[in-house]
Design a protein around this motif. Sequence first.
Motif, short mmCIF file in Angstrom:
data_model
loop_
_atom_site.label_atom_id
_atom_site.label_comp_id
_atom_site.label_asym_id
_atom_site.label_seq_id
_atom_site.Cartn_x
_atom_site.Cartn_y
_atom_site.Cartn_z
N ALA A 107 -6.25 -16.09 -33.49
CA ALA A 107 -5.49 -16.12 -32.23
C ALA A 107 -4.01 -16.23 -32.55
O ALA A 107 -3.63 -16.91 -33.51
N VAL A 108 -3.18 -15.55 -31.78
CA VAL A 108 -1.73 -15.46 -32.01
C VAL A 108 -1.50 -14.92 -33.42
O VAL A 108 -0.78 -15.50 -34.23
N THR A 109 -2.12 -13.80 -33.67
CA THR A 109 -2.06 -13.20 -35.00
C THR A 109 -1.56 -11.75 -34.95
O THR A 109 -1.62 -11.04 -35.96
N GLY A 110 -1.08 -11.33 -33.77
CA GLY A 110 -0.42 -10.03 -33.65
C GLY A 110 -1.29 -8.85 -34.06
O GLY A 110 -2.51 -8.86 -33.89
N ARG A 111 -0.63 -7.82 -34.60
CA ARG A 111 -1.31 -6.57 -34.92
C ARG A 111 -2.37 -6.75 -36.02
O ARG A 111 -3.45 -6.20 -35.96
N GLN A 112 -2.02 -7.57 -37.01
CA GLN A 112 -2.96 -7.82 -38.11
C GLN A 112 -4.26 -8.44 -37.58
O GLN A 112 -5.35 -8.11 -38.04
N PRO B 386 2.88 -12.01 -24.11
CA PRO B 386 2.77 -12.98 -25.21
C PRO B 386 3.67 -12.63 -26.40
O PRO B 386 4.08 -13.53 -27.13
N SER B 387 3.99 -11.35 -26.57
CA SER B 387 4.79 -10.97 -27.73
C SER B 387 6.27 -11.31 -27.53
O SER B 387 7.10 -10.97 -28.37
N LYS B 388 6.61 -11.92 -26.41
CA LYS B 388 8.01 -12.32 -26.21
C LYS B 388 8.18 -13.84 -26.12
O LYS B 388 9.28 -14.34 -25.89
N VAL B 389 7.08 -14.56 -26.31
CA VAL B 389 7.12 -16.01 -26.14
C VAL B 389 7.57 -16.70 -27.44
O VAL B 389 7.17 -16.31 -28.53
N SER B 390 8.42 -17.71 -27.29
CA SER B 390 8.88 -18.47 -28.45
C SER B 390 8.70 -19.97 -28.20
O SER B 390 8.76 -20.43 -27.07
N VAL B 391 8.45 -20.70 -29.29
CA VAL B 391 8.29 -22.15 -29.22
C VAL B 391 9.18 -22.77 -30.30
O VAL B 391 9.18 -22.32 -31.45
N THR B 392 9.95 -23.79 -29.90
CA THR B 392 10.87 -24.44 -30.84
C THR B 392 10.74 -25.95 -30.74
O THR B 392 10.61 -26.48 -29.64
N PHE B 393 10.75 -26.63 -31.87
CA PHE B 393 10.80 -28.10 -31.88
C PHE B 393 12.25 -28.54 -31.98
O PHE B 393 13.02 -28.00 -32.76
N LEU B 394 12.60 -29.54 -31.15
CA LEU B 394 13.98 -29.99 -31.06
C LEU B 394 14.08 -31.46 -31.46
O LEU B 394 13.62 -32.34 -30.73
N PRO B 395 14.69 -31.73 -32.62
CA PRO B 395 14.83 -33.13 -33.05
C PRO B 395 15.88 -33.83 -32.19
O PRO B 395 16.74 -33.18 -31.59
N SER B 396 15.79 -35.15 -32.11
CA SER B 396 16.74 -35.91 -31.29
C SER B 396 17.89 -36.46 -32.13
O SER B 396 18.72 -37.18 -31.63
N ASP B 397 17.94 -36.12 -33.42
CA ASP B 397 18.94 -36.72 -34.30
C ASP B 397 20.05 -35.75 -34.67
O ASP B 397 20.71 -35.91 -35.70
N ASN B 398 20.22 -34.72 -33.82
CA ASN B 398 21.29 -33.74 -34.02
C ASN B 398 21.13 -32.86 -35.26
O ASN B 398 22.06 -32.15 -35.63
N VAL B 406 8.29 -17.20 -32.83
CA VAL B 406 9.45 -16.42 -32.38
C VAL B 406 8.95 -15.06 -31.90
O VAL B 406 8.35 -14.32 -32.68
N ASN B 407 9.17 -14.77 -30.63
CA ASN B 407 8.70 -13.52 -30.05
C ASN B 407 7.24 -13.24 -30.38
O ASN B 407 6.87 -12.15 -30.82
N GLY B 408 6.42 -14.26 -30.18
CA GLY B 408 4.98 -14.10 -30.36
C GLY B 408 4.50 -14.10 -31.78
O GLY B 408 3.30 -14.04 -32.04
N GLU B 409 5.43 -14.18 -32.75
CA GLU B 409 5.02 -14.16 -34.16
C GLU B 409 5.17 -15.57 -34.75
O GLU B 409 6.25 -16.16 -34.69
N PRO B 410 4.11 -16.11 -35.34
CA PRO B 410 4.20 -17.43 -35.97
C PRO B 410 5.21 -17.41 -37.11
O PRO B 410 5.22 -16.49 -37.92
N GLU B 411 6.08 -18.41 -37.16
CA GLU B 411 7.01 -18.56 -38.28
C GLU B 411 6.26 -19.17 -39.46
O GLU B 411 5.24 -19.83 -39.28
N ASN B 412 6.80 -18.96 -40.63
CA ASN B 412 6.26 -19.64 -41.80
C ASN B 412 6.88 -21.04 -41.81
O ASN B 412 7.91 -21.28 -42.41
#
Lengths: 461, 461
Positions: A107-112, B386-398, B406-412
């Motif tokens: 899930a959430v694995t795109g084209r691959q 779904p291919s345009k959705v992004s999720v970001t974690f935001l720390p509170s310590d600046n 990012v745009n539906g693709e999992p970051e490493n």
Amino acid sequence: MSRLFKRFSSTITMKPTPSKAHLHRSLPASSFPIGYVATGIHAGVKKKPGVLDVGLIVSTAEHPASAAACFTRNVFKAAPVVVSDQILSENGGRARAVVVNSGCANAVTGRQGMENAWAMVRETDALLPPSTSTAKNHTLVMSTGVIGQNLPISKIVDGIRSQAAHTLASDFPAWERAAKAFMTTDTFPKLRSRVFSINGTEFRMAGMDKGAGMIHPNMSPASTSFSSLHATLLGCIFTDAAVSPRSLQKALTYAVDRSFNSISVDGEMSTNDTILVLANGAAASKKDGQVVEIDEETDKEGYEVFKTQLTKFAAELAQLVVRDGEGATKFVTVNVKGAPTYEVAHRVASRISTSALVKTAFYGEDANWGRILSAAGSISIPDLDPSKVSVTFLPSDNTASLPVLVNGEPENVDEVRAKQILTLEDFGICIDLGGLGNEEATYWTCDFSYDYVKINGDYRS
Amino acid sequence: MSRLFKRFSSTITMKPTPSKAHLHRSLPASSFPIGYVATGIHAGVKKKPGVLDVGLIVSTAEHPASAAACFTRNVFKAAPVVVSDQILSENGGRARAVVVNSGCANAVTGRQGMENAWAMVRETDALLPPSTSTAKNHTLVMSTGVIGQNLPISKIVDGIRSQAAHTLASDFPAWERAAKAFMTTDTFPKLRSRVFSINGTEFRMAGMDKGAGMIHPNMSPASTSFSSLHATLLGCIFTDAAVSPRSLQKALTYAVDRSFNSISVDGEMSTNDTILVLANGAAASKKDGQVVEIDEETDKEGYEVFKTQLTKFAAELAQLVVRDGEGATKFVTVNVKGAPTYEVAHRVASRISTSALVKTAFYGEDANWGRILSAAGSISIPDLDPSKVSVTFLPSDNTASLPVLVNGEPENVDEVRAKQILTLEDFGICIDLGGLGNEEATYWTCDFSYDYVKINGDYRS
């Protein structure tokens, strides 16, 4: 809520989650549908050697089985959901096999992810015996496990190629292997079968499912504009009856609403939730060499019998998931009656079944009907008169039920008796909305324990 | 979800819930609104000697204060909600005092409950100084505590009569006593004040609230056909500005949507949830001997400043409730942007904020974005790609934010960095729906810990 002075009580007394191992049982070979073979293999999705992670169930009937499905309504459709939905749609509701992997949800694995799901389909298709089908693809695919990671597809393809063909069999151990390959946090494989009759002919049904957490499915029929998510509920049912694809889908939709869509472990709908049913007609009579399929329009009576059997069977499978709910120590049946519509009754039952305060009270064996009422009241119920609402606790040991609220008035509850009921592993609650109508709905839920937090707070660490 | 082999890990490592005592602080007398006196007394609703359980806040201004309210949408309205709603409606949005008790919710208490709520109103009315008001009743009433039990009304009436009059005062300790009388499972009294200017005139605002569990309010304005439940969120705000009743209600409704209706501890709406605001105009200018009230139609600019101040102040009070959430070890800000409407953004943020899997992952300090996405996707979001959705974690310590999708693709994802952020007591998550629109909503939530189960599994025992 007067939880006064309770906030910092001493130490945690952790009730052990009771073993559910006895719920896995041996089933007679004669209760399994004819014309199917099954297996489960260790392909290597899961690291631990020997743990089964890929399951296959194949119809060996020449006649391509009717197939129907309900998929999650989640916006983020997992690749196997998209692919299975497409195959069902292209084939006009026919399929001949199911392949499933656990350990990775794809899930959430795109084209691959899409390519990998198709690879599982093609590899299973290659195993299938000859048939009269002219379809391009024959296999429906399901996955469950971690989200956002790609399948180790070469391991899966190699496993199917090298192990599946020579281990497919129709005996109980083969079905059991398939059921085991579905498991993730499940503590036992969930496999059931039953024998039933339609118009004097005997048929059989077998089914398996998996799930323990991320369980609050809300699935809609295949090929609608709004299906698919990350589902941790997977289930499939196989019968040797013959039912037309249209009637099979209609019966499944009805059954799923009253079974898998009426359970909650933690209120979490998934991206992969999928229930499939195949009806290969291997035990059906033939006319002019053609299998005679039950259809609602031509055999209303036969259809109703099938629908009822499917609904009961689906409920049996669905309840196994609640019993194996992560950290669950209670199995609670929530019945809402006196509702104007089934939908209202279902929404109220669902809200009660997902309430953290209700479920922690169940864990604490506390007959806290105030929380039940408050949860019910958070749903908009048109025309409800609070002075007509009643709440009753229902013990599972055939002793007397315990009214706690009658026509809006709190009863002077015998707390000792209330505790007796809540101490049972199984009990029920009934909320009567007071004559708004004659509709009712039933939900099955579990309690919310330390173990749930432990299992899910620990998850990836 | 591959929680494989995790189910039966060893023993519970229970993280202590951090102390929140530092969130209670002394406030300068000059920051409190003029023309109010307050107190808190021990009437005996709570058994422990000396624990404050009845609070009063009284406007001493001759001009009857404008008043507005938002009440729970629960079907099972508690008596004080029904009574306060009726008084506000009969008085055209005017009131001069607030009385509250903790320890008993006066909910599901039938006719006796209504009589008891009215008795609290009458007893407080008797304390009030002379005014120009011709209304029959002047006091709004609130209760919080156990559901289904009658108030010990003679104790409350005696307490108000014998203790309240000679302890009402305008200094910080008096306001603090009132705030303490609201508390149930709260670990600190929640009291704040602020100074602000409109059109060059300085005004003040003070407010208090309570709540720690049964917190997921969804309140609507007073006197609608659909208000009232069992609310464990109570709050009230007092200002010496003058605002017309109509504009005060409009500003409060806006503010509550973006504050109290945007918090969740456990997803539980209550039968008593109530937020009140009084504006006595004691610091407002007069014209021909009459207080000049801000009204949206005659002073749009002044109204907007007041609405903004009220919204910020309500958010400050609401966040205190989340920080004191039962068992909470984390304070998480959930921002959803790129939504087509505020309502869609708010629904998605609410769903994420109530997800048991998301909240147990927060407790486990696990950046499990798959669960966040899955929860978000269980809401119907028209036209979402779904291919345009992004999720970001935001720390509170600046330090730098951490994109995980990012745009539906999992970051490493750098898991070490993710852990750093999740280990903070405060952090945020942002879900960008990918340009469906420019609307956004923010929710505040906490984690789901062993202590939550402990507090609520133990509750009445």
